[in-house]
Structure formats: C-alpha cells, structure tokens
Write a protein that holds these residues in place. Structure first.
Motif, PDB file in Angstrom:
ATOM      1  N   ILE A  99       0.841  -1.200   0.000  1.00 37.01           N
ATOM      2  CA  ILE A  99       0.000   0.000   0.000  1.00 37.01           C
ATOM      3  C   ILE A  99       0.878   1.253   0.000  1.00 37.01           C
ATOM      4  O   ILE A  99       0.625   2.209  -0.736  1.00 37.01           O
ATOM      5  N   ALA A 100       1.896   1.257   0.847  1.00 37.21           N
ATOM      6  CA  ALA A 100       2.791   2.413   0.940  1.00 37.21           C
ATOM      7  C   ALA A 100       3.523   2.650  -0.374  1.00 37.21           C
ATOM      8  O   ALA A 100       3.646   3.793  -0.843  1.00 37.21           O
ATOM      9  N   LEU A 101       4.007   1.580  -0.987  1.00 35.39           N
ATOM     10  CA  LEU A 101       4.727   1.708  -2.252  1.00 35.39           C
ATOM     11  C   LEU A 101       3.808   2.232  -3.349  1.00 35.39           C
ATOM     12  O   LEU A 101       4.200   3.067  -4.173  1.00 35.39           O
ATOM     13  N   LEU A 102       2.575   1.743  -3.375  1.00 38.57           N
ATOM     14  CA  LEU A 102       1.617   2.186  -4.380  1.00 38.57           C
ATOM     15  C   LEU A 102       1.286   3.669  -4.210  1.00 38.57           C
ATOM     16  O   LEU A 102       1.248   4.427  -5.195  1.00 38.57           O
ATOM     17  N   ALA A 103       1.059   4.077  -2.956  1.00 41.27           N
ATOM     18  CA  ALA A 103       0.725   5.476  -2.695  1.00 41.27           C
ATOM     19  C   ALA A 103       1.859   6.404  -3.123  1.00 41.27           C
ATOM     20  O   ALA A 103       1.627   7.478  -3.686  1.00 41.27           O
ATOM     21  N   ALA A 104       3.103   5.986  -2.871  1.00 50.68           N
ATOM     22  CA  ALA A 104       4.256   6.793  -3.278  1.00 50.68           C
ATOM     23  C   ALA A 104       4.385   6.835  -4.794  1.00 50.68           C
ATOM     24  O   ALA A 104       4.655   7.889  -5.388  1.00 50.68           O
ATOM     25  N   ALA A 105       4.183   5.682  -5.441  1.00 57.12           N
ATOM     26  CA  ALA A 105       4.316   5.619  -6.900  1.00 57.12           C
ATOM     27  C   ALA A 105       3.277   6.494  -7.590  1.00 57.12           C
ATOM     28  O   ALA A 105       3.558   7.118  -8.615  1.00 57.12           O
ATOM     29  N   ARG A 106       2.083   6.560  -7.029  1.00 58.29           N
ATOM     30  CA  ARG A 106       1.034   7.397  -7.618  1.00 58.29           C
ATOM     31  C   ARG A 106       1.427   8.870  -7.622  1.00 58.29           C
ATOM     32  O   ARG A 106       0.944   9.643  -8.443  1.00 58.29           O
ATOM     33  N   ARG A 107       2.294   9.248  -6.700  1.00 62.03           N
ATOM     34  CA  ARG A 107       2.737  10.639  -6.598  1.00 62.03           C
ATOM     35  C   ARG A 107       4.138  10.826  -7.166  1.00 62.03           C
ATOM     36  O   ARG A 107       4.753  11.874  -6.977  1.00 62.03           O
ATOM     37  N   SER A 108       4.647   9.797  -7.827  1.00 62.33           N
ATOM     38  CA  SER A 108       5.983   9.830  -8.454  1.00 62.33           C
ATOM     39  C   SER A 108       7.073  10.156  -7.441  1.00 62.33           C
ATOM     40  O   SER A 108       8.044  10.858  -7.757  1.00 62.33           O
ATOM     41  N   LEU A 109       6.925   9.633  -6.223  1.00 58.30           N
ATOM     42  CA  LEU A 109       7.920   9.870  -5.186  1.00 58.30           C
ATOM     43  C   LEU A 109       8.927   8.728  -5.134  1.00 58.30           C
ATOM     44  O   LEU A 109       8.541   7.555  -5.203  1.00 58.30           O
ATOM     45  N   PRO A 110      10.219   9.034  -5.010  1.00 52.04           N
ATOM     46  CA  PRO A 110      11.211   7.964  -4.855  1.00 52.04           C
ATOM     47  C   PRO A 110      11.028   7.265  -3.521  1.00 52.04           C
ATOM     48  O   PRO A 110      10.654   7.877  -2.522  1.00 52.04           O
ATOM     49  N   VAL A 111      11.276   5.966  -3.515  1.00 47.83           N
ATOM     50  CA  VAL A 111      11.086   5.150  -2.315  1.00 47.83           C
ATOM     51  C   VAL A 111      12.384   4.444  -1.955  1.00 47.83           C
ATOM     52  O   VAL A 111      13.093   3.945  -2.822  1.00 47.83           O
ATOM     53  N   GLY A 112      12.695   4.408  -0.659  1.00 48.50           N
ATOM     54  CA  GLY A 112      13.837   3.657  -0.170  1.00 48.50           C
ATOM     55  C   GLY A 112      13.358   2.568   0.767  1.00 48.50           C
ATOM     56  O   GLY A 112      12.512   2.819   1.634  1.00 48.50           O
ATOM     57  N   LEU A 113      13.856   1.353   0.574  1.00 43.63           N
ATOM     58  CA  LEU A 113      13.526   0.225   1.447  1.00 43.63           C
ATOM     59  C   LEU A 113      14.731  -0.063   2.333  1.00 43.63           C
ATOM     60  O   LEU A 113      15.845  -0.264   1.825  1.00 43.63           O
ATOM     61  N   HIS A 114      14.522  -0.094   3.631  1.00 43.73           N
ATOM     62  CA  HIS A 114      15.615  -0.273   4.577  1.00 43.73           C
ATOM     63  C   HIS A 114      15.292  -1.389   5.568  1.00 43.73           C
ATOM     64  O   HIS A 114      14.177  -1.440   6.100  1.00 43.73           O
ATOM     65  N   THR A 115      16.253  -2.258   5.796  1.00 46.03           N
ATOM     66  CA  THR A 115      16.050  -3.331   6.766  1.00 46.03           C
ATOM     67  C   THR A 115      16.129  -2.761   8.181  1.00 46.03           C
ATOM     68  O   THR A 115      16.740  -1.704   8.398  1.00 46.03           O
ATOM     69  N   PRO A 116      15.549  -3.459   9.151  1.00 44.74           N
ATOM     70  CA  PRO A 116      15.649  -3.002  10.539  1.00 44.74           C
ATOM     71  C   PRO A 116      17.098  -2.817  10.991  1.00 44.74           C
ATOM     72  O   PRO A 116      17.414  -1.860  11.700  1.00 44.74           O
ATOM     73  N   SER A 117      17.980  -3.704  10.565  1.00 38.33           N
ATOM     74  CA  SER A 117      19.390  -3.591  10.971  1.00 38.33           C
ATOM     75  C   SER A 117      20.033  -2.334  10.402  1.00 38.33           C
ATOM     76  O   SER A 117      20.830  -1.675  11.079  1.00 38.33           O
ATOM     77  N   GLU A 118      19.705  -1.986   9.161  1.00 38.55           N
ATOM     78  CA  GLU A 118      20.246  -0.772   8.553  1.00 38.55           C
ATOM     79  C   GLU A 118      19.792   0.464   9.316  1.00 38.55           C
ATOM     80  O   GLU A 118      20.575   1.384   9.559  1.00 38.55           O
ATOM     81  N   VAL A 119      18.511   0.471   9.689  1.00 34.79           N
ATOM     82  CA  VAL A 119      17.975   1.621  10.415  1.00 34.79           C
ATOM     83  C   VAL A 119      18.627   1.729  11.792  1.00 34.79           C
ATOM     84  O   VAL A 119      19.032   2.819  12.217  1.00 34.79           O
ATOM     85  N   LYS A 120      18.749   0.615  12.489  1.00 35.05           N
ATOM     86  CA  LYS A 120      19.365   0.624  13.819  1.00 35.05           C
ATOM     87  C   LYS A 120      20.807   1.108  13.752  1.00 35.05           C
ATOM     88  O   LYS A 120      21.253   1.892  14.595  1.00 35.05           O
ATOM     89  N   ALA A 121      21.539   0.634  12.748  1.00 34.40           N
ATOM     90  CA  ALA A 121      22.934   1.049  12.601  1.00 34.40           C
ATOM     91  C   ALA A 121      23.038   2.538  12.298  1.00 34.40           C
ATOM     92  O   ALA A 121      23.927   3.232  12.807  1.00 34.40           O
ATOM     93  N   ALA A 122      22.115   3.048  11.471  1.00 33.63           N
ATOM     94  CA  ALA A 122      22.158   4.467  11.108  1.00 33.63           C
ATOM     95  C   ALA A 122      21.850   5.356  12.302  1.00 33.63           C
ATOM     96  O   ALA A 122      22.464   6.411  12.476  1.00 33.63           O
ATOM     97  N   ILE A 123      20.921   4.941  13.137  1.00 35.65           N
ATOM     98  CA  ILE A 123      20.471   5.780  14.237  1.00 35.65           C
ATOM     99  C   ILE A 123      21.342   5.631  15.480  1.00 35.65           C
ATOM    100  O   ILE A 123      21.661   6.620  16.153  1.00 35.65           O
ATOM    101  N   THR A 124      21.738   4.393  15.795  1.00 37.47           N
ATOM    102  CA  THR A 124      22.470   4.148  17.044  1.00 37.47           C
ATOM    103  C   THR A 124      23.923   3.772  16.838  1.00 37.47           C
ATOM    104  O   THR A 124      24.697   3.777  17.796  1.00 37.47           O
ATOM    105  N   GLY A 125      24.299   3.405  15.601  1.00 40.38           N
ATOM    106  CA  GLY A 125      25.651   2.928  15.366  1.00 40.38           C
ATOM    107  C   GLY A 125      25.801   1.445  15.642  1.00 40.38           C
ATOM    108  O   GLY A 125      26.888   0.886  15.528  1.00 40.38           O
ATOM    109  N   TYR A 126      24.674   0.766  15.988  1.00 40.63           N
ATOM    110  CA  TYR A 126      24.721  -0.656  16.339  1.00 40.63           C
ATOM    111  C   TYR A 126      23.521  -1.338  15.705  1.00 40.63           C
ATOM    112  O   TYR A 126      22.374  -1.005  16.018  1.00 40.63           O
ATOM    113  N   GLY A 127      23.775  -2.298  14.810  1.00 45.74           N
ATOM    114  CA  GLY A 127      22.712  -2.944  14.053  1.00 45.74           C
ATOM    115  C   GLY A 127      21.807  -3.857  14.840  1.00 45.74           C
ATOM    116  O   GLY A 127      20.768  -4.286  14.327  1.00 45.74           O
TER     117      GLY A 127
END
Length: 205
Positions: free
Chosen positions: A88-116
């Motif tokens: 649903i989220a991907l479809l809603a973004a595509a309808r508005r021609s918005l770029p989408v990034g898919l991130h795993t939980p480990s990637e997000v944790k590493a980016a925010i805390t420095g620890y995956g």
C-alpha cells in the motif's frame, strides 16, 4: 529534504515525517500511528491504512518515502500483514511519483544508534535525541517510523544536488564532535580511518 518514514503493520502502522537539512540536522514535522481493529475484514483494514497514508502524503508532501523492508519471520500471518501494508505504501508513493527507499531493521538501527542489533528502547532514545524531543515517541511504531525517515535522509543526497550524497560524518565536518550522534561519530571515525589507510599496491603487467 522532507522524508516520510513508514513502519508497516496491519494493527499499527507508524508514519513519521522529518525535515533534514544539508547539515543532517533533523526536525520533527509529523508523527502518528494508523490503527485498525483486528475484528474488521482484511480489505477494510487495508483501506483504512491506505487512506491514512495518503492523507499524510497529501498534507505534508514529502520529497521521498522510506519503508521498512519486509523480512522473513516465523509468524507467517505477521509477515503477510506487513507485506500487504508495505505494498500500500509503495503504491501510494508511486502514484505521486515519489522515490522510495527500502531499509532493513538492521540498517535503520545502525544508522540511528551505530549498532545494528540495538533494541527498540535504544532506537527510540536516539530518535528523541536526534530530533531534540523531550520524550521518546510512543508507541514504538511511531519512533520506528521516524528512525526510518532519518536513516533514509542520512543515507541519501541532500540539498537538491543529484548524486551529491554525503555521509553524516562528512556533512558534519564543520560541527564539533559533541553535536554528533554516536552513529555520526562512528561514520566520521571510519571515514578518517579510511583516508589514513595506505592504498593497496597496484599490479603492473
């Protein structure tokens, strides 16, 4: 850059919008959780989530959308619901021609805390610190959505220059170390270490 982060879930879908400056400073714009009762038919639950996501997109007009990448779980029902909401989220973004990034939980944790492998409390604490909030966004789905948005902005180009992706450490080069999050400090240390590392010998044939 304004980013909408979506933590997909059938019962609770976290949505968070942040504005991130070229210096990687992030500001909270919106955060909420779209909920659906488990007793509703699946199609009605998905319809409610779609309406909620589209309302946030139309009101806040983000430049891009970040969605948690679906990964395998032992609970098939849970992962199926997550996948459906992600679609649903991907479809809603595509309808508005918005770029989408898919991130795993480990990637997000590493980016925010420095620890995956950080736990939800650690992620929530760092989200509150990065956004300079007095308390951790509740429930955890809200904090996770904001973490996704921050992660996406930090990993991508800012300032409207295509291809000008700059790491948080590099962008914060003019700032003091005390103003960096632990993740940004780790990036800067790794970047400086790479610069000091001697180049590998080249083979000449």
């Amino acid at each position: 850059m304004r980013v909408l982060g979506i933590d997909p879930g059938l019962t609770r879908c976290g949505v968070g919008v942040v504005d991130v400056a070229p210096t990687r400073t992030a500001v909270l714009v919106h955060v909420s959780v779209i909920t659906t009762p488990i007793e509703l038919p699946l199609e009605e639950r998905l319809l409610r989530i779609a309406a909620g996501v589209e309302a946030v997109l139309d009101e806040h007009r983000p430049d891009s959308v970040a969605v948690e990448r679906v990964f395998a779980q032992h609970n098939v029902r849970t992962v199926m619901g997550t996948a459906q909401v992600s679609g649903i989220a991907l479809l809603a973004a595509a309808r508005r021609s918005l770029p989408v990034g898919l991130h795993t939980p480990s990637e997000v944790k590493a980016a925010i805390t420095g620890y995956g492998q950080a736990d939800k409390k650690q992620v929530g604490t760092m989200v509150a610190k990065v956004l300079r909030l007095d308390e951790i966004p509740r429930p955890a789905d809200a904090a996770d959505a904001l973490a996704l948005a921050i992660c996406h902005a930090w990993r991508g180009p800012l300032g409207g220059v295509v291809g000008a992706s700059v790491t948080p450490a590099a962008a914060a080069g003019s700032a003091g170390a005390g103003s960096l999050t632990p993740a940004q400090q780790a990036w800067r240390a790794a970047e400086q270490g790479a610069k000091r590392r001697p180049a590998a010998p080249r083979l000449v044939r």
